[in-house]
Design a protein around this motif. Structure first.
Motif, PDB file in Angstrom:
ATOM      1  N   THR A   1       0.860  -1.183   0.000  1.00  0.00           N
ATOM      2  CA  THR A   1       0.000   0.000   0.000  1.00  0.00           C
ATOM      3  C   THR A   1       0.895   1.230   0.000  1.00  0.00           C
ATOM      4  O   THR A   1       2.098   1.152   0.288  1.00  0.00           O
ATOM      5  N   GLY A   2       0.310   2.375  -0.324  1.00  0.00           N
ATOM      6  CA  GLY A   2       1.092   3.607  -0.301  1.00  0.00           C
ATOM      7  C   GLY A   2       1.710   3.855   1.064  1.00  0.00           C
ATOM      8  O   GLY A   2       2.892   4.218   1.175  1.00  0.00           O
ATOM      9  N   GLU A   3       0.931   3.636   2.121  1.00  0.00           N
ATOM     10  CA  GLU A   3       1.446   3.871   3.474  1.00  0.00           C
ATOM     11  C   GLU A   3       2.568   2.893   3.811  1.00  0.00           C
ATOM     12  O   GLU A   3       3.593   3.284   4.394  1.00  0.00           O
ATOM     13  N   GLN A   4       2.413   1.621   3.474  1.00  0.00           N
ATOM     14  CA  GLN A   4       3.457   0.634   3.762  1.00  0.00           C
ATOM     15  C   GLN A   4       4.771   1.006   3.067  1.00  0.00           C
ATOM     16  O   GLN A   4       5.856   0.873   3.644  1.00  0.00           O
ATOM     17  N   PHE A   5       4.667   1.484   1.831  1.00  0.00           N
ATOM     18  CA  PHE A   5       5.857   1.882   1.080  1.00  0.00           C
ATOM     19  C   PHE A   5       6.577   3.038   1.757  1.00  0.00           C
ATOM     20  O   PHE A   5       7.797   3.013   1.962  1.00  0.00           O
ATOM     21  N   ILE A   6       5.830   4.052   2.152  1.00  0.00           N
ATOM     22  CA  ILE A   6       6.461   5.236   2.766  1.00  0.00           C
ATOM     23  C   ILE A   6       6.989   4.908   4.162  1.00  0.00           C
ATOM     24  O   ILE A   6       8.051   5.392   4.563  1.00  0.00           O
ATOM     25  N   VAL A   7       6.281   4.069   4.899  1.00  0.00           N
ATOM     26  CA  VAL A   7       6.789   3.647   6.216  1.00  0.00           C
ATOM     27  C   VAL A   7       8.106   2.898   6.051  1.00  0.00           C
ATOM     28  O   VAL A   7       9.056   3.100   6.836  1.00  0.00           O
ATOM     29  N   SER A   8       8.199   2.045   5.043  1.00  0.00           N
ATOM     30  CA  SER A   8       9.441   1.306   4.818  1.00  0.00           C
ATOM     31  C   SER A   8      10.585   2.259   4.486  1.00  0.00           C
ATOM     32  O   SER A   8      11.729   2.056   4.924  1.00  0.00           O
ATOM     33  N   MET A   9      10.305   3.325   3.744  1.00  0.00           N
ATOM     34  CA  MET A   9      11.331   4.330   3.450  1.00  0.00           C
ATOM     35  C   MET A   9      11.768   5.040   4.728  1.00  0.00           C
ATOM     36  O   MET A   9      12.957   5.312   4.944  1.00  0.00           O
ATOM     37  N   ALA A  10      10.808   5.336   5.594  1.00  0.00           N
ATOM     38  CA  ALA A  10      11.129   5.990   6.866  1.00  0.00           C
ATOM     39  C   ALA A  10      12.007   5.095   7.730  1.00  0.00           C
ATOM     40  O   ALA A  10      12.937   5.562   8.395  1.00  0.00           O
ATOM     41  N   LYS A  11      11.728   3.785   7.707  1.00  0.00           N
ATOM     42  CA  LYS A  11      12.544   2.853   8.490  1.00  0.00           C
ATOM     43  C   LYS A  11      13.960   2.756   7.934  1.00  0.00           C
ATOM     44  O   LYS A  11      14.932   2.647   8.692  1.00  0.00           O
ATOM     45  N   LEU A  12      14.088   2.794   6.606  1.00  0.00           N
ATOM     46  CA  LEU A  12      15.422   2.762   6.001  1.00  0.00           C
ATOM     47  C   LEU A  12      16.251   3.968   6.434  1.00  0.00           C
ATOM     48  O   LEU A  12      17.469   3.878   6.581  1.00  0.00           O
ATOM     49  N   HIS A  13      15.573   5.086   6.634  1.00  0.00           N
ATOM     50  CA  HIS A  13      16.266   6.293   7.102  1.00  0.00           C
ATOM     51  C   HIS A  13      16.418   6.316   8.631  1.00  0.00           C
ATOM     52  O   HIS A  13      16.961   7.277   9.179  1.00  0.00           O
ATOM     53  N   LYS A  14      15.943   5.253   9.286  1.00  0.00           N
ATOM     54  CA  LYS A  14      16.072   5.114  10.736  1.00  0.00           C
ATOM     55  C   LYS A  14      15.452   6.292  11.486  1.00  0.00           C
ATOM     56  O   LYS A  14      16.024   6.814  12.447  1.00  0.00           O
ATOM     57  N   LEU A  15      14.257   6.690  11.035  1.00  0.00           N
ATOM     58  CA  LEU A  15      13.566   7.786  11.701  1.00  0.00           C
ATOM     59  C   LEU A  15      12.933   7.295  13.001  1.00  0.00           C
ATOM     60  O   LEU A  15      12.541   6.135  13.122  1.00  0.00           O
TER      61      LEU A  15
ATOM     62  N   ALA B   1       6.153   9.987  10.440  1.00  0.00           N
ATOM     63  CA  ALA B   1       6.856  10.604   9.320  1.00  0.00           C
ATOM     64  C   ALA B   1       6.174  10.270   7.998  1.00  0.00           C
ATOM     65  O   ALA B   1       6.050  11.123   7.106  1.00  0.00           O
ATOM     66  N   ALA B   2       5.711   9.016   7.878  1.00  0.00           N
ATOM     67  CA  ALA B   2       5.031   8.594   6.654  1.00  0.00           C
ATOM     68  C   ALA B   2       3.721   9.351   6.477  1.00  0.00           C
ATOM     69  O   ALA B   2       3.411   9.808   5.372  1.00  0.00           O
ATOM     70  N   ARG B   3       2.953   9.486   7.543  1.00  0.00           N
ATOM     71  CA  ARG B   3       1.686  10.213   7.454  1.00  0.00           C
ATOM     72  C   ARG B   3       1.917  11.669   7.037  1.00  0.00           C
ATOM     73  O   ARG B   3       1.162  12.225   6.238  1.00  0.00           O
TER      74      ARG B   3
ATOM     75  N   SER C   1       7.940   9.485  -0.803  1.00  0.00           N
ATOM     76  CA  SER C   1       9.096   8.694  -0.352  1.00  0.00           C
ATOM     77  C   SER C   1      10.358   9.538  -0.289  1.00  0.00           C
ATOM     78  O   SER C   1      11.238   9.297   0.531  1.00  0.00           O
ATOM     79  N   ALA C   2      10.457  10.542  -1.171  1.00  0.00           N
ATOM     80  CA  ALA C   2      11.622  11.427  -1.163  1.00  0.00           C
ATOM     81  C   ALA C   2      11.548  12.464  -0.053  1.00  0.00           C
ATOM     82  O   ALA C   2      12.578  12.991   0.386  1.00  0.00           O
ATOM     83  N   LEU C   3      10.338  12.744   0.430  1.00  0.00           N
ATOM     84  CA  LEU C   3      10.146  13.783   1.447  1.00  0.00           C
ATOM     85  C   LEU C   3      10.116  13.245   2.875  1.00  0.00           C
ATOM     86  O   LEU C   3      10.172  14.024   3.824  1.00  0.00           O
ATOM     87  N   VAL C   4      10.034  11.917   3.021  1.00  0.00           N
ATOM     88  CA  VAL C   4       9.747  11.348   4.336  1.00  0.00           C
ATOM     89  C   VAL C   4      10.795  11.716   5.379  1.00  0.00           C
ATOM     90  O   VAL C   4      10.478  11.860   6.568  1.00  0.00           O
ATOM     91  N   HIS C   5      12.059  11.904   4.983  1.00  0.00           N
ATOM     92  CA  HIS C   5      13.109  12.241   5.940  1.00  0.00           C
ATOM     93  C   HIS C   5      13.425  13.731   5.961  1.00  0.00           C
ATOM     94  O   HIS C   5      14.431  14.157   6.518  1.00  0.00           O
TER      95      HIS C   5
END
Length: 303
Positions: A90-104, A110-112, A143-147
């Motif tokens: 889902t869109g949210e799952q994708f952005i959350v995964s990006m946030a986790k990669l950035h260790k937020l 952050a995803a919301r 995904s580019a803005l999450v961090h």
């Protein structure tokens, strides 16, 4: 204030040169990277983002080398032209995964926030595979803005967007630039760059063709010689009238039509009906024959 410095950068693949000795500085505000398809814009953006090694030259973020330096990813957000999301998420799952990669600290929060910035809240729970092209572009933007990066690199971000989505994204980019971010977006469409960019860099065939204020470069584009195709009831008589008037630099009769090179396109198209009327000739066709961006940019390279 964060900027990217590009110094004499080249990138080649075997015998193919994609980028050739490019030097430029990308600072705060909105910079348009303009060039025809295949000019090397994507290659340059991927080197700026640290995902592609330059064959020669250097790219730095505030003096810090970008290549093989993962720490710069904290300050850079990249939106690639190609699809970069898994359709089953889902869109949210994708952005959350990006946030986790950035260790937020709080990935979901952050995803919301990022999803809300691109106005995709209504579709966040849907699989990305059900999204339209424009929606996929916006979720990639999230995904580019999450961090919350200081630098945004956007490769053809408006592809596939409808007019409403384009306006929304343009407004978002302007707001982020007003916050002091450094934003570069690539495009092969003059209108997109004219509406959004305060600074422009032009790339043609891997070479740096022009740099500066959009209005100045647009004037150079407008002042270039125009190739115009003209068809009439009496091409020879009309050609004589055009030559006598001096409103064109050259006139050639080929294949039953006139090929005219006009140094001032607007003056020529204004005068031509009068010349035809005075010569007793009826016009059938007046059309530019080299209106492509490739011809415009090639003219800039040759200046």
């Amino acid at each position: 204030m964060t900027s990217i410095q590009i110094q004499d950068v080249s990138r080649w693949y075997g015998n193919v040169v994609a980028i050739n000795g490019v030097t430029m500085n990308i600072g705060p505000g909105v910079t348009g990277l303009l060039g025809p398809n295949g000019a090397g814009k994507s290659t340059l953006i991927h080197m700026m983002g640290g995902f592609l090694e330059p064959s020669s030259g250097t790219l730095t973020l505030e003096g810090t080398p970008i290549w093989r330096n993962p720490s710069v990813y904290e300050n850079i957000g990249l939106v690639p032209e190609r699809e970069s999301a898994y359709d089953f998420l889902t869109g949210e799952q994708f952005i959350v995964s990006m946030a986790k990669l950035h260790k937020l600290g709080d990935p979901r929060a952050a995803a919301r926030r990022a999803i809300a910035m691109v106005e995709m809240d209504y579709a966040a729970a849907r699989p990305i595979g059900t999204y339209s092209k424009g929606m996929k572009q916006r979720i990639k933007m999230a995904s580019a803005l999450v961090h919350d990066p200081a630098v945004l690199l956007l490769d053809e971000p408006f592809n596939g967007m409808d007019p409403r989505q384009r306006i929304q994204l343009m407004d978002l980019i302007r707001r982020m630039a007003a916050e002091g971010r450094t934003i570069l977006f690539s495009s092969h469409i003059l209108e997109e760059v004219e509406r959004l960019a305060t600074h422009i860099e032009v790339i043609v065939s891997g070479r740096h063709a022009a740099s500066g204020d959009f209005r100045e470069i647009r004037r150079l584009m407008t002042d270039r010689p125009y190739q115009v195709t003209v068809r009439s009831t009496d091409d020879r008589t009309l050609a004589s009238a055009i030559i006598a008037d001096g409103s064109a630099s050259s006139v050639e009769l080929t294949d039953g039509k006139l090929q005219v090179e006009a140094t001032d396109f607007h003056r020529f198209t204004w005068l031509l009906p009068q010349l035809a009327k005075n010569a007793g000739v009826r016009l059938w066709e007046i059309s530019p024959s080299d209106e492509s961006l490739e011809s415009v940019f090639s003219y800039l390279v040759g200046k």
